[in-house]
Design an enzyme around this catalytic site. Structure first.
Site, PDB file in Angstrom:
ATOM      1  CG  ASP A 134       1.426   4.690  -1.360  1.00 32.43           C
ATOM      2  OD1 ASP A 134       2.317   4.866  -0.523  1.00 32.43           O
ATOM      3  OD2 ASP A 134       1.559   3.941  -2.325  1.00 32.43           O
TER       4      ASP A 134
ATOM      5  CD1 TRP B  67      -0.504   2.771   2.267  1.00 28.93           C
ATOM      6  CD2 TRP B  67       0.031   2.349   4.405  1.00 28.93           C
ATOM      7  NE1 TRP B  67       0.743   2.152   2.292  1.00 28.93           N
ATOM      8  CE2 TRP B  67       1.085   1.894   3.593  1.00 28.93           C
ATOM      9  CE3 TRP B  67       0.137   2.193   5.802  1.00 28.93           C
ATOM     10  CZ2 TRP B  67       2.239   1.296   4.105  1.00 28.93           C
ATOM     11  CZ3 TRP B  67       1.289   1.599   6.308  1.00 28.93           C
ATOM     12  CH2 TRP B  67       2.316   1.166   5.467  1.00 28.93           C
TER      13      TRP B  67
ATOM     14  CD  GLU C 237       1.337  -4.274  -0.288  1.00 27.08           C
ATOM     15  OE1 GLU C 237       0.541  -4.897  -1.039  1.00 27.08           O
ATOM     16  OE2 GLU C 237       1.839  -3.169  -0.591  1.00 27.08           O
TER      17      GLU C 237
END
Ligand code: 9WN
Length: 431
Positions: free
Chosen positions: A170, A354, A397
């Site tokens: 993203d 990211w 994550e």
């Protein structure tokens, strides 16, 4: 130190805890309560080692959300869950095949067909494999062909990604050129993510302004690329997305061969795609692939893990793959392998999503590609480092690029599923 056995046991616990009624696996308990596209593909690879029928079911339920044009959406909403934003009200009139299905209006990297190939290969026996492949094959082909049929522009066979969420990565700094334009949606929107996870590790308000602006734009374009391209600031040939599509095409051709069908994508079309990928996205000066801004025709000058994904797809040979990986390693010296963004890039942040952290799924993808190319030492080393990271920090994550500290959502499905797969030796050839 946690043994392999103990790690497997904990990974299984994470998958089982995220299992929603035996139908789908939520990516993370609170942060991502619905069914996500590439998350389910990765989840299935973990399930396949624990309960093969459950793995098959994961893929089948994701396909329930398929659209009439073949697209498999990025989210299949669970109507009973309301604490995720944006909800389905942001995606009006989605052309689902099955009445009652509720989905988002964009897609995600198409790793699903590759996952389905692998799940089939792990079936308990050949008749069950064949029967299951026959069950899902047509849907998987339609999902694959959605991209060449509806997501290309001009004479390039490369796929156009219309939203940073579609890229799966993203807030990658690759997309800052668009975030920087200050676009905002016409309506107010809420965020839930920053109430669950430390906001410093999540996309910024500016990022979300762009995300929601693009949601409105694509929905008001009736989810049609041609309409959308006339008005958007964001349309890219993404190196990871295109690599994932290519590998899915190869893997579906393997399924087709096993079923005695004609190939899903013909050799000539694959060769044309390969040629375009190299011609359009290769940057010889940096020794990596880059992404292309479709609107300006220029490469986006930001080097990230996406630039290595030709390795996953087998779009490069072993020698080129080894060079690309070595250079990425040199440029990220001091980081844990492999940071999502190279630390010498503007916009790098070791803790933010990211923009730098290490992710299990991107490492896993590279491990598969390295093993397939015969780069077994590199595949084994990355496997060990990835498993050790999770062993030390837990099934997070993502992981701080320098310290390895777990960040983002906890009990994260694909971190668990892919560690299960790696511990079963998936970094060695499965053909
Ligand atoms: C938006 C579910 C998804 C992943 C993506 C990851 C993140 C969503 C979000 O979580 O994106 O789709 O809300 O931030 O970037 O890759 O599929 O795990």
């Amino acid at each position: 130190m946690t043994s392999h056995q103990e790690l497997l046991r904990r990974a299984e616990q994470v998958l089982r805890a995220n299992d929603v009624g035996g139908a789908y696996t939520r990516p993370s308990p609170r942060l991502y309560p619905h069914q996500w596209n590439w998350d389910s593909a990765f989840a299935a690879l973990g399930w396949a080692r624990l309960d093969w029928a459950r793995a098959a079911r994961e893929i089948e339920t994701l396909l329930l959300g398929q659209w009439t044009n073949g697209m498999v959406p990025h989210i299949r909403y669970n109507p009973e869950v309301t604490d995720y934003a944006p909800g389905p009200e942001w995606w009006p009139d989605v052309p689902v095949r099955r009445p009652g299905q509720i989905t988002s209006g964009i897609t995600q990297p198409y790793v699903l067909a590759s996952a389905s190939y692998r799940v089939g290969m792990l079936a308990p026996d050949v008749p069950s494999r064949r029967e299951w492949w026959l069950n899902v094959y047509d849907s998987l082909v339609e999902a694959l062909l959605y991209f060449p049929n509806h997501r290309t522009t001009g004479d390039s066979p490369l796929i156009v990604v219309v939203h940073p969420w579609e890229s799966g990565l993203d807030n990658s700094p690759r997309w800052d050129f668009a975030t920087g334009q200050g676009r905002r949606p016409s309506r107010p929107y809420r965020r839930v993510d920053t109430t669950i996870v430390d906001p410093s590790a999540r996309p910024t308000g500016r990022d979300y302004d762009l995300y929601m602006y693009l949601v409105e734009l694509f929905a008001s374009s009736h989810y049609d690329l041609t309409n959308y391209l006339r008005r958007t600031p964001f349309a890219v040939h993404d190196a990871l997305f295109n690599a994932a599509w290519y590998r899915s095409a190869l893997d579906l051709n393997r399924v087709a061969a096993a079923l005695g069908r004609v190939p899903a994508v013909r050799q000539a079309a694959l060769a044309e795609f390969r040629g375009a990928y190299h011609r359009t996205l290769w940057d010889g000066a940096v020794g990596l692939f880059r992404d292309r801004d479709v609107l300006t025709g220029r490469l986006i000058p930001t080097d990230t893990i996406a630039g290595l994904m030709a390795i996953y797809a087998g779009l490069v040979d072993a020698a080129q793959a080894a060079r690309m990986l070595a250079r990425y390693g040199e440029r990220s010296r001091g980081c844990l392998p492999l940071p999502s963004t190279l630390p010498d890039q503007e916009g790098f942040d070791p803790v933010k999503y990211w923009r730098g952290p290490v992710w299990v799924n991107t490492n896993w993808m590279l491990i598969q590609g390295l093993a397939d190319l015969g780069l077994h030492r590199e595949a084994a080393e990355l496997t060990t480092r990835t498993v050790d990271l999770v062993r030390a920090a837990g099934f997070h994550e993502y992981f701080h690029a320098y310290s390895g500290q777990g960040v983002g959502g906890g009990d994260f499905t694909w971190s668990a599923a892919l560690v299960i797969d790696l511990l079963h030796g998936s970094g060695s050839r499965l053909r």
